[in-house]
Design a protein around this motif. Structure first.
Motif, PDB file in Angstrom:
ATOM      1  N   PRO A  83       0.825  -1.213   0.000  1.00 51.40           N
ATOM      2  CA  PRO A  83       0.000   0.000   0.000  1.00 51.40           C
ATOM      3  C   PRO A  83       0.858   1.261   0.000  1.00 51.40           C
ATOM      4  O   PRO A  83       1.970   1.280   0.532  1.00 51.40           O
ATOM      5  CB  PRO A  83      -0.820  -0.117   1.290  1.00 51.40           C
ATOM      6  CG  PRO A  83      -0.038  -1.041   2.173  1.00 51.40           C
ATOM      7  CD  PRO A  83       0.653  -1.991   1.248  1.00 51.40           C
ATOM      8  N   SER A  84       0.322   2.302  -0.611  1.00 55.98           N
ATOM      9  CA  SER A  84       1.009   3.591  -0.611  1.00 55.98           C
ATOM     10  C   SER A  84       0.943   4.202   0.784  1.00 55.98           C
ATOM     11  O   SER A  84       0.200   3.751   1.658  1.00 55.98           O
ATOM     12  CB  SER A  84       0.345   4.538  -1.609  1.00 55.98           C
ATOM     13  OG  SER A  84      -0.950   4.895  -1.142  1.00 55.98           O
ATOM     14  N   GLU A  85       1.737   5.264   0.990  1.00 54.91           N
ATOM     15  CA  GLU A  85       1.741   5.922   2.293  1.00 54.91           C
ATOM     16  C   GLU A  85       0.362   6.482   2.629  1.00 54.91           C
ATOM     17  O   GLU A  85      -0.087   6.389   3.771  1.00 54.91           O
ATOM     18  CB  GLU A  85       2.793   7.027   2.294  1.00 54.91           C
ATOM     19  CG  GLU A  85       3.008   7.650   3.667  1.00 54.91           C
ATOM     20  CD  GLU A  85       4.253   8.516   3.728  1.00 54.91           C
ATOM     21  OE1 GLU A  85       4.102   9.726   3.966  1.00 54.91           O
ATOM     22  OE2 GLU A  85       5.362   7.983   3.523  1.00 54.91           O
ATOM     23  N   ILE A 398       5.044   5.042   9.841  1.00 57.16           N
ATOM     24  CA  ILE A 398       4.529   5.963   8.827  1.00 57.16           C
ATOM     25  C   ILE A 398       3.574   6.970   9.469  1.00 57.16           C
ATOM     26  O   ILE A 398       3.614   8.168   9.166  1.00 57.16           O
ATOM     27  CB  ILE A 398       3.836   5.180   7.698  1.00 57.16           C
ATOM     28  CG1 ILE A 398       4.887   4.385   6.899  1.00 57.16           C
ATOM     29  CG2 ILE A 398       3.059   6.115   6.775  1.00 57.16           C
ATOM     30  CD1 ILE A 398       4.300   3.436   5.886  1.00 57.16           C
ATOM     31  N   GLY A 399       2.736   6.494  10.390  1.00 63.82           N
ATOM     32  CA  GLY A 399       1.799   7.386  11.067  1.00 63.82           C
ATOM     33  C   GLY A 399       2.499   8.422  11.924  1.00 63.82           C
ATOM     34  O   GLY A 399       2.152   9.607  11.910  1.00 63.82           O
ATOM     35  N   HIS A 400       3.503   7.991  12.698  1.00 67.36           N
ATOM     36  CA  HIS A 400       4.245   8.927  13.548  1.00 67.36           C
ATOM     37  C   HIS A 400       5.010   9.941  12.695  1.00 67.36           C
ATOM     38  O   HIS A 400       5.079  11.128  13.032  1.00 67.36           O
ATOM     39  CB  HIS A 400       5.220   8.163  14.443  1.00 67.36           C
ATOM     40  CG  HIS A 400       4.576   7.582  15.669  1.00 67.36           C
ATOM     41  ND1 HIS A 400       3.333   7.024  15.657  1.00 67.36           N
ATOM     42  CD2 HIS A 400       5.009   7.493  16.955  1.00 67.36           C
ATOM     43  CE1 HIS A 400       3.025   6.608  16.879  1.00 67.36           C
ATOM     44  NE2 HIS A 400       4.030   6.890  17.679  1.00 67.36           N
ATOM     45  N   GLY A 401       5.591   9.460  11.590  1.00 71.71           N
ATOM     46  CA  GLY A 401       6.306  10.371  10.706  1.00 71.71           C
ATOM     47  C   GLY A 401       5.386  11.408  10.084  1.00 71.71           C
ATOM     48  O   GLY A 401       5.738  12.576   9.951  1.00 71.71           O
ATOM     49  N   ASN A 402       4.171  10.984   9.711  1.00 68.99           N
ATOM     50  CA  ASN A 402       3.208  11.913   9.117  1.00 68.99           C
ATOM     51  C   ASN A 402       2.769  12.977  10.108  1.00 68.99           C
ATOM     52  O   ASN A 402       2.617  14.155   9.758  1.00 68.99           O
ATOM     53  CB  ASN A 402       1.995  11.133   8.603  1.00 68.99           C
ATOM     54  CG  ASN A 402       0.947  12.032   7.976  1.00 68.99           C
ATOM     55  OD1 ASN A 402      -0.089  12.307   8.562  1.00 68.99           O
ATOM     56  ND2 ASN A 402       1.210  12.487   6.772  1.00 68.99           N
ATOM     57  N   LEU A 403       2.572  12.589  11.369  1.00 65.11           N
ATOM     58  CA  LEU A 403       2.195  13.552  12.405  1.00 65.11           C
ATOM     59  C   LEU A 403       3.283  14.617  12.556  1.00 65.11           C
ATOM     60  O   LEU A 403       2.995  15.821  12.630  1.00 65.11           O
ATOM     61  CB  LEU A 403       1.973  12.827  13.730  1.00 65.11           C
ATOM     62  CG  LEU A 403       1.736  13.698  14.971  1.00 65.11           C
ATOM     63  CD1 LEU A 403       0.450  14.505  14.825  1.00 65.11           C
ATOM     64  CD2 LEU A 403       1.681  12.829  16.228  1.00 65.11           C
TER      65      LEU A 403
END
Length: 692
Positions: A83-85, A398-403
């Motif tokens: 899946p994509s980011e 990925i979630g932590h990086g996006n935040l």
């Protein structure tokens, strides 16, 4: 049988239908808004998996390019399996509000799949997927404590807008996703342009109020088309055994609570657990059951200490921040770096600057997008003292990086003012809560160390909540154990002026406006305190980019000269790139962007570009080479690729019978520019210089 319901949400019609497609799933719905359609299905295994220790729930979200009439651009011309980011982030948006609403004791493997069938380029499909996941679970026989409704709130021209279109969101000062039940908000995720706590809070509860019709639709659909729910037996606790566990573990649990060091506290707890199990179950027949009871007692004991005595693990007060130390320039060869430590959480963050070619290019439903700012968060196993394989980033990473990305994006300089691509990498070296917030703090400092002119420094803090009946305690800068035993994980990122991103997950039925407002106010105090500690290390961005960073220079040329700079087949620009070890980019307007490894190389490259693309100036004197002889005069190259005509009458003061009497091909002569006409033809004179 087909059943369809609809409601107007934020000025847009949203409909839910069931009974037409995917009927073999336990529950399935098609969500529509405009011409955007998303199919959501829910399926669960009939048998339970005992002793799982967690809910085996899997959420998948798929964006198919066929939904927008496009063929994938990769070699295989199909959606790649990974899946994509954006798909990963949407899976997390769906998972987080749903997971706490399954009953305790439910352990059947469950899967929810959301597939974008049609996307109209105006209405986002992710919020349809979030609400649809809840509705599919409501219609199925799977036990679920919903319904949940999801929506996105924007803030445009001072007004809140629910589910703004893709075009509207580009001008919005807020992009916050809110998930709620009938009674409370259960999940928040998003970003803002340094908005105040009151503005953000009002936006969240604007969404809460206006999403209620989606709750009504799901309840209506369940009454007419829902299946009977499975009965899950209530978990039975052996109260006499639990009483013995509390009796034996009481003194030891006090020691666990008062041990500040994370690893030491874990060892003390493991020893206590072993002692209780060996005392109550020497034959090892009920080891798992006793282990669960000790864990329950630990949670109850620590929550009671916080609520009743006002003391946290290690003795901190509810609003007290752990000790902070900061250091910039820790890595000598990176363009910028920072080592940020808060208690037992530590992040080493680096910043790398690059050219336009280094931008991230991503294929999405809305076409190819480019990102000049990238933040990558890494959580290696040693940071928590574990051994496991090194693989790619997890959904959590990925979630932590996006935040963190959202929190820092708001303070980046405009691209025209700072045309570098920026990559920030956070290596979490130690973790005991709030590693994503340490990434934000370290990222802000590392970029300032690299000379990125941020609008303001940014910090982040993770807030917790303990709610027992009517007693509520909000905790600042939570530990890992406090996250585990608490009821809320509320991360808030921002500057001294306002909030730039936030994320809230809860484990209880929801939080009201009063609790959330108090948490935001306490988070602001903590955020300001952390900014003060960061300022001791670096208070503003460096005046110049780092020594080892590429140097950026800009030069504007006449668009007609672009071909001269590029050369046949790109020959000249390739030679320049190799000679000066530089990246050179030219746009159609004639703007030349040059990235060189040092200032000296950059200045030399600019001089060479100026020489290649220079234009003749009327009145200027040039040394040129005679290229061609004609009866009426000589053509002289005064600049690379630029010729002018010296008429026979302008060759000398005296009368000239033949051009070759004065000059021959290959001669170097000085000439003066007399005129450049509107067709670019240059008239030169040798005679004028002789007269002077």
């Amino acid at each position: 049988m087909l059943k369809r319901v609809e409601a107007e949400i934020g000025g847009k019609i949203i409909s839910i239908e069931t009974g037409k497609i995917a009927k073999q799933a336990s529950g399935s719905v098609v969500m529509r808004s405009g011409e955007t359609m998303v199919l959501i299905t829910a399926v669960s295994a009939t048998e339970s998996k005992a002793d799982m220790g967690f809910l085996p729930l899997t959420i998948e979200y798929q964006e198919k390019l066929a939904s927008v009439g496009r063929i994938p651009g990769n070699y295989f011309r199909r959606e790649i399996g990974r899946p994509s980011e954006n798909e990963v982030l949407t899976c997390r948006l769906i998972d987080r509000p749903m997971r706490p609403l399954f009953p305790k004791g439910y352990s059947s493997e469950t899967q929810v799949i959301a597939t974008v069938l049609s996307a109209d380029q105006h209405h986002y499909p992710d919020m349809l997927a979030l609400t649809g996941a809840s509705c599919a679970l409501m219609l199925s026989d799977i036990p679920f404590g919903g319904p949940v409704a999801g929506g996105r709130v924007g803030y445009i021209d001072g007004k809140y807008v629910l589910n703004p279109t893709i075009a509207e969101l580009k001008t919005s000062a807020m992009d916050i996703v809110v998930a709620c039940t009938r009674d409370a908000v259960v999940m928040v995720e998003g970003k803002a342009d340094e908005l105040s706590e009151d503005e953000v809070l009002a936006g969240i509860f604007y969404a809460f109020e206006h999403l209620q019709p989606l709750i009504d639709l799901q309840e209506e659909l369940q009454k007419t088309s829902g299946k009977a729910k499975r009965q899950i037996p209530e978990l039975q606790i052996d109260e006499p055994l639990y009483a013995r566990v509390r009796e034996i573990a009481a003194a030891g649990m006090e020691k666990v609570f008062n041990t500040s060091d994370k690893l030491e506290r874990s060892q003390v707890y493991d020893s206590l657990k072993k002692e209780v199990v060996e005392t109550l179950d020497p034959d090892g027949l009920r080891r798992s059951e006793i282990g669960d009871l000790i864990s329950s007692y630990k949670k109850s004991f620590m929550r009671g200490k916080i609520v009743s005595d006002g003391i946290r693990i290690g003795g901190r007060k509810s609003n007290q921040i752990r000790e902070i130390s900061c250091e910039t320039g820790y890595l000598s060869r990176t363009h910028g770096s920072a080592l940020f430590t808060r208690g037992e959480t530590q992040a080493l963050v680096s910043t790398t600057l690059g050219s336009e070619r280094d931008k991230q290019r991503v294929e999405t439903l809305y076409g190819e997008e480019t990102n000049r700012f990238m933040l990558h968060y890494n959580f290696p196993p040693y940071c928590v003292g574990e051994v496991r394989g090194l693989r790619g980033p997890s959904r959590r990473d990925i979630g932590h990086g996006n935040l963190a990305t959202r929190g820092l994006e708001a303070v980046l300089p405009a691209e025209e003012d700072f045309p570098y691509s920026i990559r920030v990498v956070s290596e979490v070296l130690e973790s005991n809560g709030s590693s994503s917030m340490a990434t934000v703090c370290g990222g802000s400092m590392a970029m300032m160390d690299a000379g990125v002119p941020l609008k303001s420094p940014v910090s982040g803090i993770a807030m917790g909540l303990i709610k027992e009946a009517d007693q509520v305690v909000i905790l600042s800068d939570i530990l890992g154990d406090e996250d585990h035993l608490g009821d809320m994980d509320f991360k808030v990122v921002g500057t001294a002026h306002g909030i730039t991103s936030l994320q809230m997950d809860i484990k209880i039925a929801g939080v009201d406006r009063q609790i959330m407002g108090k948490a935001l106010a306490q988070a602001k105090d903590g955020r300001i305190h952390i900014l003060g500690e960061m300022e001791k290390s670096i208070s503003a961005s460096r005046a110049e980019v780092a020594e080892h960073a590429p140097k950026f220079m800009v030069h504007k040329i006449n668009p007609d000269k672009i071909r001269d700079l590029i050369g046949p087949g790109g020959k000249i620009i390739k030679e320049l790139s190799a000679e000066f070890d530089a990246k050179i980019e030219v746009d159609d307007s004639g703007l030349v962007k040059m990235f060189a490894l040092s200032g000296d190389l950059a200045e030399a490259l600019v001089a060479k570009v100026k020489a290649i693309t220079a234009e003749a100036e009327v009145g200027a004197v040039y040394k040129g080479i005679v290229k061609t002889i004609k009866d009426f005069g000589a053509f002289v190259e005064i600049l690379p690729g630029t010729d002018g005509l010296v008429h026979i009458s302008e060759l000398d003061i005296k009368r000239v019978a033949k051009v070759t009497d004065v000059v021959k091909e290959g001669d170097e002569i000085e000439v003066k520019v007399l005129d450049v006409d509107n067709r670019g033809r240059i008239r030169l004179s040798r005679k004028a210089l002789l007269e002077e």
